[in-house]
Design a protein around this motif. Structure first.
Motif, PDB file in Angstrom:
ATOM      1  N   MET A   1     -23.432  59.942  67.575  1.00  9.69           N
ATOM      2  CA  MET A   1     -22.405  58.980  67.278  1.00  9.69           C
ATOM      3  C   MET A   1     -21.070  59.550  67.748  1.00  9.69           C
ATOM      4  SD  MET A   1     -24.211  56.597  65.846  1.00  9.69           S
ATOM      5  CE  MET A   1     -25.632  57.135  66.745  1.00  9.69           C
ATOM      6  N   PRO A   2     -20.176  58.708  68.208  1.00 12.90           N
ATOM      7  CA  PRO A   2     -18.871  59.207  68.630  1.00 12.90           C
ATOM      8  C   PRO A   2     -18.066  59.737  67.448  1.00 12.90           C
ATOM      9  CG  PRO A   2     -19.081  56.827  69.046  1.00 12.90           C
ATOM     10  CD  PRO A   2     -20.348  57.294  68.411  1.00 12.90           C
ATOM     11  N   ALA A   3     -17.365  60.825  67.690  1.00 10.23           N
ATOM     12  CA  ALA A   3     -16.495  61.414  66.670  1.00 10.23           C
ATOM     13  C   ALA A   3     -15.292  62.030  67.367  1.00 10.23           C
ATOM     14  CB  ALA A   3     -17.242  62.474  65.870  1.00 10.23           C
ATOM     15  N   TRP A   4     -14.200  62.130  66.641  1.00  7.87           N
ATOM     16  CA  TRP A   4     -12.975  62.721  67.170  1.00  7.87           C
ATOM     17  C   TRP A   4     -12.483  63.771  66.214  1.00  7.87           C
ATOM     18  CZ3 TRP A   4     -14.520  57.757  67.402  1.00  7.87           C
ATOM     19  CH2 TRP A   4     -14.628  57.200  68.665  1.00  7.87           C
ATOM     20  N   ALA A   5     -11.958  64.855  66.773  1.00 10.62           N
ATOM     21  CA  ALA A   5     -11.492  65.989  65.980  1.00 10.62           C
ATOM     22  C   ALA A   5     -10.000  66.193  66.149  1.00 10.62           C
ATOM     23  CB  ALA A   5     -12.239  67.250  66.399  1.00 10.62           C
ATOM     24  N   VAL A  15     -17.882  57.247  64.161  1.00 10.87           N
ATOM     25  CA  VAL A  15     -18.432  55.897  64.136  1.00 10.87           C
ATOM     26  C   VAL A  15     -19.935  56.034  63.932  1.00 10.87           C
ATOM     27  CG1 VAL A  15     -18.763  53.774  65.438  1.00 10.87           C
ATOM     28  CG2 VAL A  15     -16.644  55.065  65.690  1.00 10.87           C
ATOM     29  N   LYS A  16     -20.485  55.291  62.954  1.00 16.36           N
ATOM     30  CA  LYS A  16     -21.923  55.330  62.688  1.00 16.36           C
ATOM     31  C   LYS A  16     -22.549  53.992  63.046  1.00 16.36           C
ATOM     32  CE  LYS A  16     -22.572  58.790  59.168  1.00 16.36           C
ATOM     33  NZ  LYS A  16     -23.040  59.016  57.798  1.00 16.36           N
ATOM     34  N   ASN A  17     -23.618  54.059  63.805  1.00 16.27           N
ATOM     35  CA  ASN A  17     -24.360  52.882  64.234  1.00 16.27           C
ATOM     36  C   ASN A  17     -25.235  52.380  63.092  1.00 16.27           C
ATOM     37  OD1 ASN A  17     -26.918  51.650  65.268  1.00 16.27           O
ATOM     38  ND2 ASN A  17     -25.815  51.823  67.205  1.00 16.27           N
ATOM     39  N   SER A  18     -25.192  51.090  62.813  1.00 19.62           N
ATOM     40  CA  SER A  18     -25.967  50.537  61.702  1.00 19.62           C
ATOM     41  C   SER A  18     -27.475  50.634  61.933  1.00 19.62           C
ATOM     42  CB  SER A  18     -25.568  49.087  61.445  1.00 19.62           C
ATOM     43  OG  SER A  18     -25.816  48.304  62.589  1.00 19.62           O
ATOM     44  N   GLY A  19     -27.917  50.502  63.165  1.00 18.93           N
ATOM     45  CA  GLY A  19     -29.344  50.580  63.455  1.00 18.93           C
ATOM     46  C   GLY A  19     -29.919  51.961  63.218  1.00 18.93           C
ATOM     47  N   LYS A  20     -29.210  52.974  63.628  1.00 18.69           N
ATOM     48  CA  LYS A  20     -29.697  54.345  63.472  1.00 18.69           C
ATOM     49  C   LYS A  20     -29.745  54.764  62.001  1.00 18.69           C
ATOM     50  CE  LYS A  20     -28.741  59.101  64.777  1.00 18.69           C
ATOM     51  NZ  LYS A  20     -29.830  59.570  65.585  1.00 18.69           N
ATOM     52  N   PHE A  21     -28.778  54.309  61.202  1.00 15.05           N
ATOM     53  CA  PHE A  21     -28.690  54.723  59.811  1.00 15.05           C
ATOM     54  C   PHE A  21     -29.193  53.658  58.832  1.00 15.05           C
ATOM     55  CE2 PHE A  21     -25.758  57.383  62.112  1.00 15.05           C
ATOM     56  CZ  PHE A  21     -26.119  58.637  61.646  1.00 15.05           C
ATOM     57  N   THR A  22     -29.768  52.583  59.362  1.00 18.54           N
ATOM     58  CA  THR A  22     -30.340  51.503  58.562  1.00 18.54           C
ATOM     59  C   THR A  22     -29.353  51.008  57.508  1.00 18.54           C
ATOM     60  OG1 THR A  22     -32.440  52.695  58.825  1.00 18.54           O
ATOM     61  CG2 THR A  22     -32.471  50.750  57.468  1.00 18.54           C
ATOM     62  N   THR A  23     -28.169  50.682  57.956  1.00 17.09           N
ATOM     63  CA  THR A  23     -27.147  50.117  57.074  1.00 17.09           C
ATOM     64  C   THR A  23     -26.839  48.695  57.522  1.00 17.09           C
ATOM     65  OG1 THR A  23     -25.374  51.045  58.422  1.00 17.09           O
ATOM     66  CG2 THR A  23     -26.100  52.346  56.527  1.00 17.09           C
ATOM     67  N   ARG A  24     -26.189  47.965  56.661  1.00 17.31           N
ATOM     68  CA  ARG A  24     -25.899  46.560  56.938  1.00 17.31           C
ATOM     69  C   ARG A  24     -24.929  46.386  58.110  1.00 17.31           C
ATOM     70  NH1 ARG A  24     -23.839  42.312  52.333  1.00 17.31           N
ATOM     71  NH2 ARG A  24     -23.806  40.494  53.653  1.00 17.31           N
ATOM     72  N   TYR A  25     -23.915  47.244  58.174  1.00 19.36           N
ATOM     73  CA  TYR A  25     -22.896  47.161  59.219  1.00 19.36           C
ATOM     74  C   TYR A  25     -22.652  48.531  59.827  1.00 19.36           C
ATOM     75  CZ  TYR A  25     -21.689  42.888  56.680  1.00 19.36           C
ATOM     76  OH  TYR A  25     -21.738  41.677  56.065  1.00 19.36           O
TER      77      TYR A  25
END
Length: 68
Positions: A1-5, A15-25
């Motif tokens: 997932m994209p991340a910034w430091a 940013v977390k993808n809903s499909g990968k983490f099985t979340t609603r959004y």
């Protein structure tokens, strides 16, 4: 997932993808290094229901606050 430091290498936002983490959004998440604390509560994740100018503006506002 994209991340910034930040300059110190600490992750500030990701940013977390809903499909990968099985979340609603999909979510935009802010870590402690973002320094968004306001007393005993602060925003951590924001759900992204759909792309819209208002939503994009809110995300941009919080990202600018996290980056300062």
């Amino acid at each position: 997932m994209p991340a910034w430091a930040d300059a110190g290498g600490n992750v500030v936002i990701c940013v977390k993808n809903s499909g990968k983490f099985t979340t609603r959004y999909p979510t935009v998440e802010f870590q402690e290094a973002a320094h968004l604390d306001e007393g005993g509560i602060w925003p951590a994740p924001y759900a992204l229901q759909e792309g819209s100018p208002a939503g994009e503006g809110k995300v941009a506002e919080v990202v600018k606050a996290a980056a300062s």
